[in-house]
Design a protein around this motif. Sequence first.
Motif, mmCIF file in Angstrom:
data_model
loop_
_atom_site.group_PDB
_atom_site.id
_atom_site.type_symbol
_atom_site.label_atom_id
_atom_site.label_comp_id
_atom_site.label_asym_id
_atom_site.label_seq_id
_atom_site.Cartn_x
_atom_site.Cartn_y
_atom_site.Cartn_z
ATOM 1 N N GLN A 109 38.389 35.940 36.923
ATOM 2 C CA GLN A 109 37.403 36.723 38.066
ATOM 3 C C GLN A 109 36.728 37.638 37.633
ATOM 4 N N GLN A 110 36.392 38.407 35.671
ATOM 5 C CA GLN A 110 35.372 39.212 35.233
ATOM 6 C C GLN A 110 34.335 38.227 35.477
ATOM 7 N N GLU A 111 33.354 39.278 36.305
ATOM 8 C CA GLU A 111 31.876 38.769 36.181
ATOM 9 C C GLU A 111 31.662 37.570 34.687
ATOM 10 N N GLN A 112 31.480 38.462 33.467
ATOM 11 C CA GLN A 112 31.218 37.959 32.446
ATOM 12 C C GLN A 112 31.729 36.783 31.708
ATOM 13 N N ASN A 113 33.171 36.453 32.143
ATOM 14 C CA ASN A 113 33.805 34.850 32.014
ATOM 15 C C ASN A 113 33.817 34.205 32.789
ATOM 16 N N SER A 114 33.554 33.084 31.709
ATOM 17 C CA SER A 114 34.095 31.573 32.346
ATOM 18 C C SER A 114 34.692 30.924 31.457
ATOM 19 N N LEU A 115 34.563 29.022 31.561
ATOM 20 C CA LEU A 115 35.332 29.096 31.505
ATOM 21 C C LEU A 115 35.598 27.970 29.746
ATOM 22 N N ALA A 116 34.294 28.057 29.307
ATOM 23 C CA ALA A 116 33.658 27.862 28.621
ATOM 24 C C ALA A 116 33.750 29.197 27.430
ATOM 25 N N LYS A 117 33.730 30.236 27.847
ATOM 26 C CA LYS A 117 33.915 31.165 27.328
ATOM 27 C C LYS A 117 35.846 30.951 27.385
ATOM 28 N N LEU A 118 36.382 31.460 27.557
ATOM 29 C CA LEU A 118 37.847 30.958 27.085
ATOM 30 C C LEU A 118 37.974 29.782 26.615
ATOM 31 N N CYS A 119 37.525 28.562 25.969
ATOM 32 C CA CYS A 119 37.714 27.124 25.405
ATOM 33 C C CYS A 119 37.662 28.248 24.214
ATOM 34 N N LEU A 120 36.637 28.694 23.852
ATOM 35 C CA LEU A 120 35.547 29.185 23.089
ATOM 36 C C LEU A 120 36.164 30.566 22.091
ATOM 37 N N SER A 121 36.565 30.860 22.841
ATOM 38 C CA SER A 121 37.422 32.400 22.473
ATOM 39 C C SER A 121 39.288 31.667 21.795
ATOM 40 N N HIS A 122 39.855 30.292 22.690
ATOM 41 C CA HIS A 122 40.146 29.944 22.056
ATOM 42 C C HIS A 122 40.107 29.838 20.477
ATOM 43 N N MET A 123 39.065 28.602 20.625
ATOM 44 C CA MET A 123 39.175 28.049 19.627
ATOM 45 C C MET A 123 38.701 28.842 18.074
ATOM 46 N N GLN A 124 38.263 29.823 18.878
ATOM 47 C CA GLN A 124 37.884 31.217 17.425
ATOM 48 C C GLN A 124 39.074 31.534 16.777
ATOM 49 N N ALA A 125 40.477 32.023 18.052
ATOM 50 C CA ALA A 125 41.377 32.649 17.769
ATOM 51 C C ALA A 125 42.754 31.572 16.689
ATOM 52 N N VAL A 126 42.106 30.401 17.021
ATOM 53 C CA VAL A 126 43.015 29.674 16.415
ATOM 54 C C VAL A 126 42.291 29.706 14.685
ATOM 55 N N ALA A 127 41.479 28.770 14.999
ATOM 56 C CA ALA A 127 41.039 28.738 13.674
ATOM 57 C C ALA A 127 40.842 30.102 12.747
ATOM 58 N N SER A 128 40.388 31.540 13.136
ATOM 59 C CA SER A 128 40.551 32.231 12.400
ATOM 60 C C SER A 128 41.948 32.507 12.129
ATOM 61 N N HIS A 129 42.754 31.959 12.578
ATOM 62 C CA HIS A 129 44.603 32.053 11.865
ATOM 63 C C HIS A 129 44.669 31.529 10.797
ATOM 64 N N VAL A 130 44.072 29.670 10.786
ATOM 65 C CA VAL A 130 44.052 28.760 10.220
ATOM 66 C C VAL A 130 43.315 29.082 8.791
ATOM 67 N N LEU A 131 41.909 30.552 9.289
ATOM 68 C CA LEU A 131 41.673 30.178 8.011
ATOM 69 C C LEU A 131 42.644 31.778 6.963
ATOM 70 N N ALA A 132 42.683 32.348 7.787
ATOM 71 C CA ALA A 132 43.606 33.677 7.731
ATOM 72 C C ALA A 132 44.903 33.735 6.543
ATOM 73 N N GLN A 133 45.720 32.191 6.982
ATOM 74 C CA GLN A 133 46.155 31.296 6.083
ATOM 75 C C GLN A 133 46.369 31.019 5.108
ATOM 76 N N HIS A 134 45.472 29.801 5.434
ATOM 77 C CA HIS A 134 44.748 29.487 4.052
ATOM 78 C C HIS A 134 43.012 29.615 4.272
ATOM 79 N N PRO A 135 42.748 29.973 3.902
ATOM 80 C CA PRO A 135 41.641 30.638 3.290
ATOM 81 C C PRO A 135 40.896 28.756 2.912
#
Length: 433
Positions: A109-135
Amino acid sequence: MSRATPFKMRFVHLDLKGAPPKVSYLSEVFPLFHTLGANGLLIEYEDMFPYEGRLMLLRAKHAYSPSEVAEILRLAKLNELEVVPLVQTFGHMEVYYLGEGETSKQWLQQEQNSLAKLCLSHMQAVASHVLAQHPGTTPLVWDDMLRDIPQEQLKASGVPQLVEPVLWDYGADLDVHSKIFLMGKYQECGFQRLWAASAFKGATGASQALPPIEHHVRNHEQWLQVAVSGPVDALQGIILTGWQRYDHFSVLCELLPVGIPSLAACLQSLVHGGFAEDVKLRVEHFLGVSSLEIMDTVSEGAGSFPGSDIHALVTQVSLHLRSSVDTLLERNRYVTGWFSPYHRRRKLIHPVMIQHIQPEALSLLSRWSNLVQQLEAALQLAFYPDTIEEWLEENVLPSMQQLQGLLQDLGEAAAPLPLPPPPSSCWDTGQNP
């Protein structure tokens, strides 16, 4: 003459969320994968992984033990197959209903947010976690959620520096030009390395039992065109997917042993740059088959590859069981004319007609019962009991029950009617004559 392949890496996908093979069967097919030209495995463990602790509830009844997983990895290494685990963190679990959760709805509902941004934020979070645990790990992602996201948004998300997209398309009529355009878009967004994904089975119907080999070979030929016509060395390799279910709630599609001829044709097409006649002869040699007719739904006949008996028996069942029973029930003139559903419900039949129906029905039942017993025995060597139960219940039981039901109705209709009780007499009543 065939030409060299542009794909340096060729991964075979093992989808274990349905019909997971026993380790003993994998020990037989891994050498064949290597011989055919594979140099990697994409293993989708799903509930076959031996989760422990709080995650133990995710284990399937017949999940691999830790020692069996270690053995799978040992066998892969022995056969020079690099293993990449596939964990669906997004996939079919979340992505169809992206944004449907209450928290997501409020966020959107926040104006600057979108489904694409939601998708990318999830990918970014998961990938960052994986790389932090397994460089040293490189995360790969299926690309379908990335395709329509604007270039600038993709570039600004930081995702291109974290993951490598896998461009997947399983169609025989894959649009080469569109794929090349998409590759260029991804490169401009900052993705340094790209992958392709084709299919050797599990992509032409949720309940498909036999892979249409021509479809899958054409899919790979199209990917070869993409590779040779697109940006030089952009594609690091190709994943030959072999889906076993469309999702966790769908039925089983083609079993792995049944898909081996298709896999062989596809891998050899990649290795030699097409499916020319000399490549076809090589495939026939590797499989131990006299002829591989890719124009047919499947080639019948025996082979010498691991699981070839399963392939031959499943082919017989899939092509002929239902049709032979339907022919008896719907085209046999004695059944349709003298033992129709009306007659069967009322158990009515002329005695002479029994001799025109029963012998053929018994012969058909005997023939299929023997073949199904052979199939069950063959399946037991490669699969666990729940897989065998599911496949037989879906693909064999309906037709066998129809046949058994016909014979049961015949038997009941042929049974002599009980004699009426004798008329009562005055002796029975105790009255005087």
